[in-house]
Design a protein around this motif. Structure first.
Motif, PDB file in Angstrom:
ATOM      1  N   ALA A  49     -12.528  -2.418 -14.617  1.00 22.92           N
ATOM      2  CA  ALA A  49     -11.489  -2.389 -15.640  1.00 22.92           C
ATOM      3  C   ALA A  49     -10.190  -3.013 -15.154  1.00 22.92           C
ATOM      4  N   GLN A  50      -9.890  -2.806 -13.859  1.00 24.73           N
ATOM      5  CA  GLN A  50      -8.606  -3.294 -13.359  1.00 24.73           C
ATOM      6  C   GLN A  50      -8.595  -4.800 -13.120  1.00 24.73           C
ATOM      7  N   LEU A  51      -9.745  -5.490 -13.243  1.00 22.91           N
ATOM      8  CA  LEU A  51      -9.778  -6.915 -12.956  1.00 22.91           C
ATOM      9  C   LEU A  51      -8.913  -7.699 -13.923  1.00 22.91           C
ATOM     10  N   TYR A  52      -8.891  -7.286 -15.179  1.00 23.89           N
ATOM     11  CA  TYR A  52      -8.141  -8.039 -16.188  1.00 23.89           C
ATOM     12  C   TYR A  52      -6.853  -7.333 -16.610  1.00 23.89           C
ATOM     13  N   ARG A  53      -6.496  -6.240 -15.945  1.00 28.42           N
ATOM     14  CA  ARG A  53      -5.239  -5.569 -16.251  1.00 28.42           C
ATOM     15  C   ARG A  53      -4.099  -6.222 -15.478  1.00 28.42           C
ATOM     16  N   TRP A  54      -2.882  -5.855 -15.837  1.00 28.92           N
ATOM     17  CA  TRP A  54      -1.729  -6.475 -15.184  1.00 28.92           C
ATOM     18  C   TRP A  54      -1.695  -6.172 -13.694  1.00 28.92           C
ATOM     19  N   ASP A  55      -2.121  -4.946 -13.328  1.00 33.81           N
ATOM     20  CA  ASP A  55      -2.088  -4.617 -11.902  1.00 33.81           C
ATOM     21  C   ASP A  55      -3.140  -5.408 -11.126  1.00 33.81           C
ATOM     22  N   GLY A  56      -4.329  -5.589 -11.741  1.00 32.93           N
ATOM     23  CA  GLY A  56      -5.360  -6.369 -11.078  1.00 32.93           C
ATOM     24  C   GLY A  56      -4.962  -7.826 -10.922  1.00 32.93           C
ATOM     25  N   LEU A  57      -4.360  -8.399 -11.974  1.00 33.06           N
ATOM     26  CA  LEU A  57      -3.905  -9.790 -11.887  1.00 33.06           C
ATOM     27  C   LEU A  57      -2.783  -9.949 -10.857  1.00 33.06           C
ATOM     28  N   THR A  58      -1.920  -8.926 -10.784  1.00 33.20           N
ATOM     29  CA  THR A  58      -0.843  -8.986  -9.790  1.00 33.20           C
ATOM     30  C   THR A  58      -1.410  -8.996  -8.374  1.00 33.20           C
ATOM     31  N   VAL A  59      -2.423  -8.140  -8.132  1.00 34.59           N
ATOM     32  CA  VAL A  59      -3.046  -8.092  -6.803  1.00 34.59           C
ATOM     33  C   VAL A  59      -3.713  -9.432  -6.479  1.00 34.59           C
ATOM     34  N   THR A  60      -4.349 -10.049  -7.493  1.00 32.42           N
ATOM     35  CA  THR A  60      -4.993 -11.353  -7.275  1.00 32.42           C
ATOM     36  C   THR A  60      -3.962 -12.416  -6.898  1.00 32.42           C
ATOM     37  N   VAL A  61      -2.840 -12.417  -7.590  1.00 36.45           N
ATOM     38  CA  VAL A  61      -1.790 -13.392  -7.284  1.00 36.45           C
ATOM     39  C   VAL A  61      -1.236 -13.157  -5.877  1.00 36.45           C
ATOM     40  N   LEU A  62      -0.985 -11.878  -5.529  1.00 30.47           N
ATOM     41  CA  LEU A  62      -0.464 -11.580  -4.198  1.00 30.47           C
ATOM     42  C   LEU A  62      -1.475 -11.950  -3.113  1.00 30.47           C
ATOM     43  N   SER A  63      -2.764 -11.705  -3.375  1.00 28.47           N
ATOM     44  CA  SER A  63      -3.796 -12.065  -2.403  1.00 28.47           C
ATOM     45  C   SER A  63      -3.852 -13.569  -2.205  1.00 28.47           C
ATOM     46  N   THR A  94     -10.195  -4.682  -3.972  1.00 36.83           N
ATOM     47  CA  THR A  94      -9.810  -3.446  -4.660  1.00 36.83           C
ATOM     48  C   THR A  94      -9.795  -3.607  -6.175  1.00 36.83           C
ATOM     49  N   THR A  95      -9.739  -4.839  -6.678  1.00 40.49           N
ATOM     50  CA  THR A  95      -9.743  -5.052  -8.132  1.00 40.49           C
ATOM     51  C   THR A  95     -11.154  -5.198  -8.691  1.00 40.49           C
ATOM     52  N   LEU A  96     -12.158  -5.186  -7.809  1.00 36.24           N
ATOM     53  CA  LEU A  96     -13.525  -5.452  -8.271  1.00 36.24           C
ATOM     54  C   LEU A  96     -14.362  -4.190  -8.441  1.00 36.24           C
ATOM     55  N   GLY A  97     -13.948  -3.091  -7.851  1.00 36.94           N
ATOM     56  CA  GLY A  97     -14.702  -1.857  -7.980  1.00 36.94           C
ATOM     57  C   GLY A  97     -16.064  -1.914  -7.316  1.00 36.94           C
ATOM     58  N   VAL A  98     -16.152  -2.502  -6.122  1.00 35.88           N
ATOM     59  CA  VAL A  98     -17.417  -2.619  -5.392  1.00 35.88           C
ATOM     60  C   VAL A  98     -17.332  -1.813  -4.100  1.00 35.88           C
ATOM     61  N   GLY A  99     -18.497  -1.591  -3.477  1.00 38.70           N
ATOM     62  CA  GLY A  99     -18.560  -0.768  -2.276  1.00 38.70           C
ATOM     63  C   GLY A  99     -18.622  -1.557  -0.987  1.00 38.70           C
ATOM     64  N   GLU A 100     -18.288  -2.836  -1.018  1.00 35.33           N
ATOM     65  CA  GLU A 100     -18.298  -3.655   0.193  1.00 35.33           C
ATOM     66  C   GLU A 100     -17.342  -4.825  -0.001  1.00 35.33           C
ATOM     67  N   LEU A 101     -17.044  -5.505   1.077  1.00 35.12           N
ATOM     68  CA  LEU A 101     -16.278  -6.739   0.979  1.00 35.12           C
ATOM     69  C   LEU A 101     -17.225  -7.845   0.524  1.00 35.12           C
ATOM     70  N   PRO A 102     -17.088  -8.377  -0.683  1.00 35.07           N
ATOM     71  CA  PRO A 102     -18.064  -9.337  -1.197  1.00 35.07           C
ATOM     72  C   PRO A 102     -18.052 -10.644  -0.398  1.00 35.07           C
ATOM     73  N   MET A 103     -19.193 -11.333  -0.481  1.00 34.24           N
ATOM     74  CA  MET A 103     -19.336 -12.612   0.207  1.00 34.24           C
ATOM     75  C   MET A 103     -18.274 -13.610  -0.263  1.00 34.24           C
ATOM     76  N   ALA A 104     -18.048 -13.666  -1.572  1.00 30.57           N
ATOM     77  CA  ALA A 104     -17.109 -14.654  -2.117  1.00 30.57           C
ATOM     78  C   ALA A 104     -15.704 -14.421  -1.579  1.00 30.57           C
ATOM     79  N   GLN A 105     -15.270 -13.161  -1.512  1.00 35.50           N
ATOM     80  CA  GLN A 105     -13.922 -12.875  -1.038  1.00 35.50           C
ATOM     81  C   GLN A 105     -13.787 -13.090   0.475  1.00 35.50           C
ATOM     82  N   TYR A 106     -14.883 -13.060   1.218  1.00 37.61           N
ATOM     83  CA  TYR A 106     -14.813 -13.194   2.672  1.00 37.61           C
ATOM     84  C   TYR A 106     -15.107 -14.617   3.144  1.00 37.61           C
TER      85      TYR A 106
END
Length: 416
Positions: A49-63, A94-106
């Protein structure tokens, strides 16, 4: 002899550029997996849910900002850069709601680790690998100890890709170091071979001078009683030849002794066209000098490259070692023009100064050099000039083509 060929387009992209590119591509990939693409009945994964919310987008921009900053740090502080990239990967996870560091993000971390392993010392590369893999282990362990779900299998795959990236970078580093050591060894061998050639030529020069001394001394002995003036003239020639030969030997021996205690560096501007076979050099062999330039020009013209020879200053007789080395430098340069530049002509300038002899060989060719060429022909020319305490330069010209220049000091005022 030609301008150095620029690296391929992909080699021009800096590590920071590759890191940012991989991060943007992986972020786009993550967003695409959350929508139903053509041919799919449902998305590859349901978005948090947080992927498309303002907080999720903010985290994506900061990352993303952290990734750009970490990429800029790769050249100066590689371990800090890795830590910043890992923090960006954790932040976006943290914006993806998964239980591991995904391959794409790493993937951006794995790419940065490759550049660290490829361009940094072994200790720094090992520390980077420990940081990257240790973060994966710590992330999963934290979730397990907290009682949360953890994607251990997926994290093992990410760790495997990370280790493979490190191994590829380490292999590239070792290959580069091996090539550097081999080039240094080959260049040192080329310098040694050039010294041996100089010694053989000096032997021929000395033998020629001794022969002249013997003939003049014999002539003086025969006419000493009947033609004292001619005998005195012959003995003056013996004295002059002997002094000149001894001076050349002394300069050569002193220079060789100095280079033995401190070897001349065979590196520096290299010949992009690569090594030159001495046996195939154009022009005459054996005891020669600048008086043979016209023969060299004729032989080069016959090979398909016109040589224009210009002589500046008042032409005069030079010490044998300077005369011989000057001709060999011009001969080697012209041979490189014929073999590697692709130019239809070249220009040879010989400037007889009061205290030095200046040489210049230029062409307008393009050549076909590569980044792996070693330029042992230039190493030999540089060695000859260094033994005479001169100055040497070889580099592409701004207007195109290549230029070889040497300045050989004249130890004494050469007779005009």
């Amino acid at each position: 002899m030609s301008a150095t060929v620029p690296p391929p387009p992909l080699r021009r992209v800096p590590p920071s550029g590759w890191t940012a590119l991989v991060w943007c591509a992986s972020t786009l990939f993550t967003l695409l997996t959350t929508v139903r693409l053509p041919g799919e009945t449902e998305p590859g994964q349901w978005p948090a849910a947080q992927l498309y919310r303002w907080d999720g987008l903010t985290v994506t921009v900061l990352s993303t900002a952290l990734v750009l900053y970490g990429g800029l740090l790769l050249g100066r502080r590689p371990l800090v850069a890795l830590a910043v990239l890992i923090a960006a990967a954790i932040g976006e996870t943290t914006t993806l709601g998964v239980g591991e560091l995904p391959m794409a993000q790493y993937l951006a971390v794995a790419v940065a680790l490759y550049f660290v392993a490829a361009g940094r010392p072994r200790r720094t590369a090992a520390a980077g690998l420990a940081l990257a893999v240790g973060t994966l282990v710590g992330f999963v362990a934290f979730r397990v100890l907290s009682g949360w779900s953890a994607g251990v299998s997926a994290e093992l795959a990410v760790a495997l890709v990370t280790v493979i990236a490190w191994l590829l970078g380490s292999s590239a580093h070792q290959s580069r170091e091996h090539a550097r050591r081999m080039n240094e060894r080959a260049a040192a061998q080329a310098v040694t071979a050039e010294r041996l050639r100089i010694a053989r030529e000096m032997h021929d020069t000395v033998a020629h001078s001794i022969g002249i001394i013997a003939l003049q001394a014999g002539a003086a002995a025969r006419v000493a009683a009947t033609q004292p003036d001619a005998a005195r003239e012959a003995m003056r020639a013996v004295e002059a030849t002997g002094r000149e030969t001894l001076a050349g030997l002394r300069r050569m021996l002193v220079a060789l002794r100095e280079t033995d205690t401190g070897p001349i560096d065979p590196t520096g501007p290299t010949d992009p066209a690569g090594p030159t076979d001495r046996a195939g050099s154009l022009g005459p062999v054996g005891p020669v000098g600048l008086g043979d330039l016209d023969r060299l020009a004729a032989a080069t013209t016959a090979a398909g490259v016109r040589v224009e020879v210009r002589r500046l200053g008042e032409e005069r007789r030079l010490p044998p070692d300077v005369d011989l080395s000057a001709f060999r430098i011009v001969q080697e340069s012209v041979t490189n023009v014929v073999r590697h530049s692709g130019a239809p002509a070249c220009r040879v300038t010989v400037d007889y100064g009061d205290d030095a002899l200046a040489l210049e060989v230029t062409d307008d060719g393009r050549g076909h050099g590569t980044a792996t060429d070693t330029g042992f022909g230039l190493a030999g020319m540089r060695e000859r000039v260094a033994l005479l305490h001169g100055e040497f330069s070889a580099a592409p010209r701004p207007e195109g083509g290549f230029r070889v220049a040497a300045r050989l000091p004249l130890p004494v005022a050469a007779p005009r």
